[in-house]
Design an enzyme around this catalytic site. Structure first.
Site: not given
Ligand code: CA
Length: 489
Positions: A231, A261
């Site tokens: 993340d 991400e």
């Protein structure tokens, strides 16, 4: 070899009923049959919002639904035992499991500490707008209910670089802690985008580096996951994950699949991150998502020939994870840019049937999103089965027109009746001559997304003149393959 196909197995508004891990276990077989080879599961550890937390408000990464913390034992998705059972079920069906790893920040601290801090200008975090002030920061994490099980590490302000709340003055702002600097290399949006939310981990701190390694090794040993979805990588010093990934692979004794991400429309930022991390991971192709969004919202005036221009799929396909939507782009979420329903089949045909990139199917597209009355994507299961069984062989691109574009797959020896022809348009109906290659010469090809009546017999070179209706996508497979597809439905 079967095509790799990922699925993001959650959406933001799953009901908070503690049943998701059991659903995952129950659906594993069907997912494998649909052609899913990798499942990205949501963050499985306790968040600040307890059993209401989607998982990105990380509180205790050792609490996988086992301890009475934040008002509940289970997470939104269930208990630790149910999580481990879901992973086992997926793996038994040949599906690799990716865990969602949130190492940028912590939230829901057990107590505050008095910390010297400097206010930063919110749109330029390299600029101080105050001297050192004493603030009450939520940075003390004791995990009393866990009582040292798995790890006795407790977090305090020395492990963080900053926060966005002074509890003494009851005021917000971007506060950098005295003696701390933001990570040297992060995304340059807002000057330095190290700070995102909560208590920001100081990933240059030796104790933080050591603890995040220990946790990662514990996680691999405990859950048996096959890889990670990382993340918010643009908010963490770029050297951090390069080192962390190396340690994880060394611990497991093999390469682990990882996808990061990095939320940016600019492909150069993505390729730079890949350069810095020595291409040990893949990145979600965020630029391609925005091309889909533009194409879907331009009233037929988007230049479809440029769909892959300046995308990761176009530049570095072996490190691209392609996707149409995710839990952040769905309605009601921070990065909302949800692809309108009419374009979804076009986008999925592109990511599922092309050779380039590893596609990631969004849970909310597969099952629908009841919270927002969003229906499942029409034809998605058919496209998945075509990918699994027939989308093989050399790819020929026909992205040579502003509206009507397509591609073919030649098929290969290993997959009986393989080979695919795809034609789409963001505007009016159109035709295009395309060649699928000699393996399919003379074969009857049946269009399978719109009822099966559009049949094209290829010539001696494997070519034909294909037709697509306005604002739609058509997909042809060999007649024998179409018969099998109907049997699979
Ligand atoms: Ca950060």
């Amino acid at each position: 070899m079967t095509n790799k196909t990922m699925m993001q197995y959650f959406e933001w508004y799953l009901p908070a009923n503690g049943l998701h891990w059991r659903r995952t276990q129950a659906q594993a077989k069907a997912l494998g049959e649909a052609g899913i080879t990798m499942a990205w599961l949501p963050p499985a550890y306790k968040g600040a919002a307890g059993d209401q937390s989607v998982g990105y408000d990380v509180y205790d990464m050792y609490d996988l639904g086992e301890f009475e913390q934040k008002g509940a034992v289970a997470t939104k998705y269930g208990t630790r035992e149910e999580y481990l059972a879901a992973i086992s079920a997926l793996k038994a069906c040949g599906i690799e499991v990716l865990a969602d790893v949130v190492l940028n920040h912590r939230m829901g601290a057990d107590g505050t500490e008095t910390v010297g801090a400097i206010l930063q200008q919110s749109n330029d975090r390299n600029r101080d707008i105050s001297g050192v002030q004493q603030i009450a920061a939520w940075t003390k994490f004791d995990f009393a209910a866990r009582a040292g099980k798995y790890s006795d590490f407790c977090w305090n302000s020395s492990h963080f670089s900053g926060t966005d709340w002074d509890d003494a003055g009851k005021r917000g702002g971007i506060f950098r802690f005295e003696g701390k600097t933001w990570n040297r290399e992060t995304d340059t949006e807002n000057g330095n985008y190290d700070y995102l939310m909560g208590a920001d981990l100081d990933t240059d701190n030796a104790e933080v580096i050591e603890e995040t390694r220990r946790w990662g090794e514990w996680y691999l040993d405990t859950t048996g996951v096959d890889g990670f979805r990382l993340d918010a990588v643009k908010h963490i010093g770029f050297d951090f994950y390069r080192n962390w990934m190396e340690k994880m692979c060394a611990h497991r004794g093999r390469d682990l699949f990882m996808v990061g991400e990095y939320w940016s429309k600019e492909v150069a930022r993505l390729t730079h991150y890949l350069d810095v991390t020595k291409r040990r991971l893949s990145l979600f192709d965020v630029p391609l998502h925005f091309h889909f969004y533009q194409a879907a919202t331009s009233n037929g005036n988007y230049d479809m020939a440029r769909l892959f221009a300046d995308t990761l799929t176009g530049i570095d396909p072996t490190h691209a994870v392609t996707f149409v939507d995710n839990h952040d782009t769905q309605p009601g979420q921070a990065l909302v840019s949800f692809i309108p329903a009419w374009f979804k089949p076009l986008a999925y045909a592109v990511i599922l049937l092309r050779d380039a990139g590893i596609p990631c199917v969004f849970y909310g597209d597969y099952y629908g999103i009841p919270h927002d009355n969003v229906a499942p994507v029409t034809g998605l299961l058919t496209l998945l089965k075509i990918r699994k069984n027939y989308a093989y062989g050399a790819e020929q691109m026909y992205f040579d027109h502003s509206s009507v574009v397509g591609f073919t797959r030649a098929g290969d020896e290993e997959h009986e009746n393989s080979g695919v022809v795809v034609l789409m348009t963001d505007s009016a109906a159109g035709t295009k001559k395309m060649c699928a290659g000699p393996r399919l010469a003379g074969r009857a090809m049946v269009e399978v997304l719109h009822g099966g009546s559009n049949i094209m017999t290829l010539d001696g070179a494997g070519a034909g003149e294909f037709t697509v209706a306005g604002g739609s996508v058509s997909v042809w497979v060999a007649k024998e393959a179409a018969a099998d597809l109907y049997l699979m439905q």
